[in-house]
Enzyme design. Structure first.
Site, mmCIF file in Angstrom:
data_model
loop_
_atom_site.group_PDB
_atom_site.id
_atom_site.type_symbol
_atom_site.label_atom_id
_atom_site.label_comp_id
_atom_site.label_asym_id
_atom_site.label_seq_id
_atom_site.Cartn_x
_atom_site.Cartn_y
_atom_site.Cartn_z
ATOM 1 N N GLY A 208 -26.149 39.355 -49.586
ATOM 2 C CA GLY A 208 -27.000 40.062 -50.536
ATOM 3 C C GLY A 208 -27.185 39.316 -51.832
ATOM 4 O O GLY A 208 -26.988 38.106 -51.904
ATOM 5 N N LEU A 234 -31.550 40.735 -42.798
ATOM 6 C CA LEU A 234 -31.354 39.900 -43.983
ATOM 7 C C LEU A 234 -29.970 39.236 -43.981
ATOM 8 O O LEU A 234 -28.958 39.913 -43.794
ATOM 9 C CB LEU A 234 -31.489 40.791 -45.217
ATOM 10 C CG LEU A 234 -31.733 40.072 -46.537
ATOM 11 C CD1 LEU A 234 -33.075 39.375 -46.540
ATOM 12 C CD2 LEU A 234 -31.637 41.065 -47.675
ATOM 13 N N ASP A 235 -29.922 37.941 -44.208
ATOM 14 C CA ASP A 235 -28.667 37.176 -44.305
ATOM 15 C C ASP A 235 -27.856 37.200 -43.021
ATOM 16 O O ASP A 235 -26.660 36.860 -43.032
ATOM 17 C CB ASP A 235 -27.776 37.685 -45.456
ATOM 18 C CG ASP A 235 -28.434 37.520 -46.816
ATOM 19 O OD1 ASP A 235 -29.409 36.773 -46.903
ATOM 20 O OD2 ASP A 235 -27.956 38.142 -47.773
ATOM 21 N N GLU A 236 -28.481 37.601 -41.926
ATOM 22 C CA GLU A 236 -27.725 37.710 -40.673
ATOM 23 C C GLU A 236 -28.242 36.759 -39.599
ATOM 24 O O GLU A 236 -27.776 36.787 -38.467
ATOM 25 C CB GLU A 236 -27.805 39.156 -40.137
ATOM 26 C CG GLU A 236 -27.180 40.207 -41.031
ATOM 27 C CD GLU A 236 -25.657 40.219 -40.963
ATOM 28 O OE1 GLU A 236 -25.077 39.496 -40.134
ATOM 29 O OE2 GLU A 236 -25.053 40.955 -41.760
#
Lengths: 291, 291, 291, 291
Positions: A208, A234-236
């Site tokens: 995040g 997101l961010d994964e």
């Protein structure tokens, strides 16, 4: 006619992956041999020798590659189709077309432009797009088109439409070089090419926003950066490359950010280079990187 | 019957090197395939695509390997002989026999014994030989025979004769784990197996004795360690592995030595492991390491 | 009389922390000077020059330190008390007493015992306690008492009581060397000395159990280890030291674990050494480390 | 009036070195205190507690520093003169003036210009001088004057005279950013300011020309870079900073050079920053670096 990478003239990269089975390497290398290819490097990996998935990258040289590509592709389809293997064959002398999306930070963007100018990134850069204008002059000094796409307010759909219009048909992949806008699922559906992001932490730590602030708060002794493919989570997305730098108690969050910038640009550059050279295979939420 | 490494049962490593030529990879992988081998990993390298030398390591699985070895070896001789290629085929379930020569320092020696006990070094250790006795108890606590070979005075030939007698026919390679005696050319001629040394500097910096003192005098900001094969040219043999640690002005030569010890044991352990797994190919004064 | 560290005879470490204010360094160094101390090293840090917290470590030499300690302590109380500063003065020739709690893994435990034997950890080790017996022989071969405390079933209170009884009054700090039992809040309340743990991930990534499996699942390219003080919030205590190692797609979770073990033992050893040398100051959930 | 670094307004760095003696730290910190300075950081080191040399760097804040400098300097002279200590006091808000000498390579030069533009190098750059013209446009795009000084043929004295004329009175130190001309002893005698060089190897390994080629020939597994002060003994000056990168058998000398370039620019940038912040003390052929 498009720009060519002479050092890679007559070189092709063959990526094969699919269900592991007996004799695959032999079948593939025999195919290359009977098509007059000479293997330069070969990397392969199986995630489970019993019933796993097989991954291979072969770089081979073949005089007159361009003319021979259709025949080789037909042979690949005939040979690998029955084995349920996926494959891609790419002429390595044709550089991939890379768009860069940036915001106000210049460190990742300039690093890519510098490496490209030194001939160390086998890509062409048809455009740099930013929602700010401060990097415009730098970008144009490299002879690269800069496009400003205004993006203020909560509704990003108009900006995204403009960017999609610029990208469509013109690029093979997109790099987010510290691009500070969230990419919508709709954009991802439509863009049709891989997107590579740089996240300013050692994922999955500090997922995040504001990871350097969080790193300072947690009192970590290392900070990191992660380059990954962008997915709707997101961010994964699948991680391509990561690295870290040592920090200490005396550094402020701003110090961490300054030091982290050097890690970010190095990590993103390696990820971009490996992607551009067809060294990265996505598999589920992982990558196999034949560096 | 000798100890076996069950995890590598029915696995063979094939090393091939020689003049690069068209179709080599295909010829080798086809050979493995027609002998019912299943390729687990394959690494190859050519130092010059035009007229250079080709190097390959293939790890393959073959049910009933032991029984099939003679047939595979015959096929290899028939196939690779005409191509002027050298090759070795080794059953990876048979651990190499490693003798360790040590002096008073225990850090490299214990590291090897610990890793071996944890099952992380695929070797057997028939003996540890030292010109001192202080490590005897430690070695024996691992269930490993310890032999003291007295070596004082300028004439080392008697000690070397005793060591040769112990080694001959009993070991596949020798590791000098901070063994502080110079190996004579005569010993090298007679020993008949590879010898791996650990040198306490980042070679070729600080060749010779007392590298930590020299490093302190030169004011370097990093210290290193180098593992290499022993040749008649002292400190000039083919390098297998190197690594470094950061140091600063405040450290004494003794501090450098203490910190360097951690680098030495890590570097030597990696070199030994790679050698034991047939991942290192010597070529002139270089190594190709398929790690 | 207890064992002494001769290299640090007549050396004291003074730790001072509290509200930053004008003239602190001068006040402290003048105090040392007027007590005939000679400063060997001095480190200081303020987390905010305006209204922040000041931290200082001074190592000084003073002939006849033991006899002079009461006078120096009185001077410290008189000088620093009015300034609201906290301080500790420790005779560095008196090694701290360290208990080690272990389970079945030996890599962190052996590393501590071995560094201690080499004279590189300025501690005494009155006991190693384990809920298993497999490391008993190794521990005793270092001349260190080994105590087995049985701990099966869900109720750990009896085992914890036995451990508390062993520790009380006998140790200055406790190290969890891959001790696989959860420490209860009650134990923490009662133990009365700092506890240092090694966690097998780069915290805050992969908090909780099985971090190597999670790292494999997430497809990270680096694995890490974190040494921290134990608090009631599991895996959330102040971080002392962290480090990482590079991994790749081909490694299994077991490979990550094997490689991670070397990071764990190095990270834990550094944290223990810094703690033993009074180089670590806890402040909130952070540490200041004057390494 | 010259450019100021506002972040360091009213901050001074005091460097003291000379014969170690009792009470030095206290004398110096008391001096700062009685001159209304507030210590921000203090680092000190003695190379031998008995009869060695003492080194200290204090960064302190003092309201109205500029006006107070003469008084502080007088106090320093009165206090430290009798103790035979050398000292320098520098107003950290006054950036040092740095000239860069370059040739055709841009990687070190651009890194310095870019870090400077980001506010991460506390210097002004009055000029970049090169014996080539290819970097002129880049340099000027950063708003920095570029001067071409032609230097062909064996006699460099005319070129050196021109460079000396440009530098004299205008710069506080000079950086050789992969400047491929040998500096004459005469130039060194006349230039009167420190010169920092970047050498493309881990010195003392591969002294002299073509270190990447030599590294390839020796088969090393790491390559390095070294930043040092220039002295009349080529490649023998005091080392400020070093770092390395991992390489392997498959890399050509050109690959080593490309990878090494990233090490070079990082090492040189750190050395320049530390010098600019008065963190480096030269002592004989060594440096003390308070980083």
């Amino acid at each position: 006619m498009a720009q060519r990478n002479d050092a890679m003239r007559d070189h092709a990269a063959l990526i094969v992956h699919g269900p592991d089975q007996h004799g695959l390497v032999s079948a593939i290398t025999s195919l290359i041999s009977r098509n007059d290819g000479n293997i330069v490097t070969l990397d392969q990996y199986s995630d489970d020798p019993e019933g796993g998935t097989f991954f291979q990258r072969v770089l081979f040289h073949r005089d007159g590659l361009t003319a021979a590509m259709p025949d080789i592709e037909k042979d690949l389809a005939d040979t690998l189709g029955p084995l349920k293997m996926s494959w891609t064959l790419t002429d390595q002398s044709v550089p991939k077309r890379m768009a860069v999306l940036a915001s106000t930070s210049d460190h990742c963007l300039l690093e890519l432009l510098w490496r490209h100018r030194r001939g160390q990134l086998p890509v062409t850069i048809p455009m740099v797009i930013s929602n700010h204008t401060n990097v415009a002059e730098d970008v144009r000094s490299f002879g690269i088109p800069f496009v400003h796409v205004h993006s203020q307010g909560p509704d990003k759909s108009e900006a995204e439409q403009k960017i999609l219009q610029l990208l469509t048909g013109n690029v093979d992949f997109v790099v987010l070089a510290r691009y500070m806008q969230i990419i919508s699922p709709d954009f991802l559906d439509k863009v049709g090419v891989p997107i590579i992001n740089i996240h300013h932490s050692f994922l999955p730590a500090f997922i995040g926003a504001a990871p350097y602030r969080k790193a300072k708060e947690r009192g970590v002794k290392l900070i990191g950066a992660t380059s990954h493919y962008v997915t709707k989570d997101l961010d994964e997305g699948p991680i391509i490359e990561q690295d870290i730098a040592r920090v200490n108690h005396a550094m402020t969050a701003a110090d961490l950010q300054a030091r982290g910038a050097y890690v970010e640009r190095a990590v993103l550059s390696r990820a971009v280079q490996w992607h551009a050279e067809d060294r990265v295979i996505r598999h589920g939420n992982h990558t196999i990187v034949f560096d």
